[in-house]
Design an enzyme around this catalytic site. Structure first.
Site, PDB file in Angstrom:
ATOM      1  N   GLY A  46       0.865   9.084 -12.687  1.00  0.00           N
ATOM      2  CA  GLY A  46       1.309   8.719 -14.023  1.00  0.00           C
ATOM      3  C   GLY A  46       2.770   9.069 -14.190  1.00  0.00           C
ATOM      4  CD  GLN A  51       6.945  12.816 -16.172  1.00  0.00           C
ATOM      5  OE1 GLN A  51       6.143  11.915 -16.374  1.00  0.00           O
ATOM      6  NE2 GLN A  51       6.813  13.662 -15.170  1.00  0.00           N
ATOM      7  CB  CYS A  91       4.066  17.924 -13.898  1.00  0.00           C
ATOM      8  SG  CYS A  91       5.145  16.945 -14.960  1.00  0.00           S
ATOM      9  CG  LEU A  92       5.557  12.888 -10.408  1.00  0.00           C
ATOM     10  CD1 LEU A  92       5.728  11.402 -10.703  1.00  0.00           C
ATOM     11  CD2 LEU A  92       5.545  13.149  -8.910  1.00  0.00           C
ATOM     12  CG  HIS A 133       0.009  15.421 -17.380  1.00  0.00           C
ATOM     13  ND1 HIS A 133       0.023  16.600 -16.658  1.00  0.00           N
ATOM     14  CD2 HIS A 133       1.221  14.835 -17.132  1.00  0.00           C
ATOM     15  CE1 HIS A 133       1.178  16.722 -16.039  1.00  0.00           C
ATOM     16  NE2 HIS A 133       1.932  15.664 -16.299  1.00  0.00           N
ATOM     17  CD  GLU A 134       1.595  10.940 -17.322  1.00  0.00           C
ATOM     18  OE1 GLU A 134       2.751  11.226 -17.684  1.00  0.00           O
ATOM     19  OE2 GLU A 134       1.154  11.219 -16.196  1.00  0.00           O
ATOM     20  CG  HIS A 137       5.267  14.301 -19.758  1.00  0.00           C
ATOM     21  ND1 HIS A 137       6.105  15.337 -19.426  1.00  0.00           N
ATOM     22  CD2 HIS A 137       4.448  14.129 -18.682  1.00  0.00           C
ATOM     23  CE1 HIS A 137       5.797  15.778 -18.201  1.00  0.00           C
ATOM     24  NE2 HIS A 137       4.797  15.061 -17.726  1.00  0.00           N
TER      25      HIS A 137
HETATM   26  O1  GNR Z   1       1.001  12.772 -10.265  1.00  0.00           O
HETATM   27  C1  GNR Z   1       0.469  13.454 -11.134  1.00  0.00           C
HETATM   28  N1  GNR Z   1      -0.723  14.027 -10.875  1.00  0.00           N
HETATM   29  C2  GNR Z   1      -1.502  14.647 -11.839  1.00  0.00           C
HETATM   30  C3  GNR Z   1      -2.586  15.401 -11.409  1.00  0.00           C
HETATM   31  C4  GNR Z   1      -3.393  16.028 -12.320  1.00  0.00           C
HETATM   32  C5  GNR Z   1      -3.149  15.909 -13.667  1.00  0.00           C
HETATM   33  C6  GNR Z   1      -2.064  15.166 -14.111  1.00  0.00           C
HETATM   34  C7  GNR Z   1      -1.246  14.538 -13.203  1.00  0.00           C
HETATM   35  S1  GNR Z   1       0.079  13.594 -13.769  1.00  0.00           S
HETATM   36  C8  GNR Z   1       1.168  13.704 -12.413  1.00  0.00           C
HETATM   37  C9  GNR Z   1       2.369  12.796 -12.612  1.00  0.00           C
HETATM   38  C10 GNR Z   1       3.159  13.286 -13.805  1.00  0.00           C
HETATM   39  O2  GNR Z   1       3.872  14.258 -13.794  1.00  0.00           O
HETATM   40  N2  GNR Z   1       3.030  12.629 -14.909  1.00  0.00           N
HETATM   41  O3  GNR Z   1       3.639  13.043 -16.012  1.00  0.00           O
HETATM   42 NI    NI Z   2       3.926  15.178 -15.808  1.00  0.00          NI
END
Ligand code: GNR
Ligand code: NI
Length: 167
Positions: A46, A51, A91-92, A133-134, A137
């Site tokens: 995601g 980001q 998270c990236l 999670h997204e 952000h």
């Molecule tokens: O790549 C991603 N893997 C992930 C694994 C578990 C819970 C959430 C994520 S999101 C993350 C990519 C990211 O940072 N999205 O904002």
């Molecule tokens: Ni993230």
């Protein structure tokens, strides 16, 4: 298409709340295409516009194993949350850090796609975790901010040390 730069925690720009997209146009579609390319290149499941330092409510998600299931969410809203589930997240924007976060187990979300059509989706499992999670952000929240203060301090120290070594 173009690869975008992903900003890293604790960059304060990760805390800027995203504004609603007022008009879904070719610029929005270019952003979506560039975000998808960036997410796939980084091997993420995601990516939120926040980001890549674009403070608009745009998300791309692909939780499929063959990377063929791109989903686009513009102006997403959670209509219903149910249950609770603890899962390891990464998270990236916080490379190399993984920890357990409690989220709703399933969610109903409504959003617009890149054509401006509204859809409503029931999600559970990894997709539900990723949507939450997204959407965090977009509100300026990074998953580490859901961990204890002690863990946040450790993560900040670790990232600082890593930056020193890279410099
Ligand atoms: O790549 C991603 N893997 C992930 C694994 C578990 C819970 C959430 C994520 S999101 C993350 C990519 C990211 O940072 N999205 O904002
Ligand atoms: Ni993230």
């Amino acid at each position: 298409m173009a690869l975008l730069d992903i900003i890293h925690y604790p960059d304060p720009r990760l805390h800027i709340p995203a504004a609603k997209v007022e008009c879904i146009d070719d610029a929005t579609r270019k952003l979506v295409a560039d975000m998808a390319e960036t997410m796939y290149a980084a091997e993420g499941i995601g990516l939120a516009a926040t980001q890549v330092n674009v403070h608009q409510q745009v998300l791309v998600i692909d939780v499929s194993s063959d990377r063929s299931g791109l989903r686009v969410f513009i102006n997403p809203e959670i209509l219903r949350c149910e249950g609770a589930s603890v899962n390891q997240e990464g998270c990236l924007s916080v490379p190399g850090i993984y920890d357990n976060v409690e989220r709703a187990e399933s969610v109903t979300v409504t959003a617009l796609d890149e054509k401006g059509s509204r859809f409503t989706l029931n999600a559970s499992g990894l997709l539900a975790t990723c949507i939450q999670h997204e959407m965090d952000h977009l509100q300026g929240k990074v998953f580490v901010e859901r961990l204890s203060e002690l863990k946040q301090n450790r993560i900040r120290a670790k990232l600082k040390k890593r930056q020193r070594k890279a410099a």
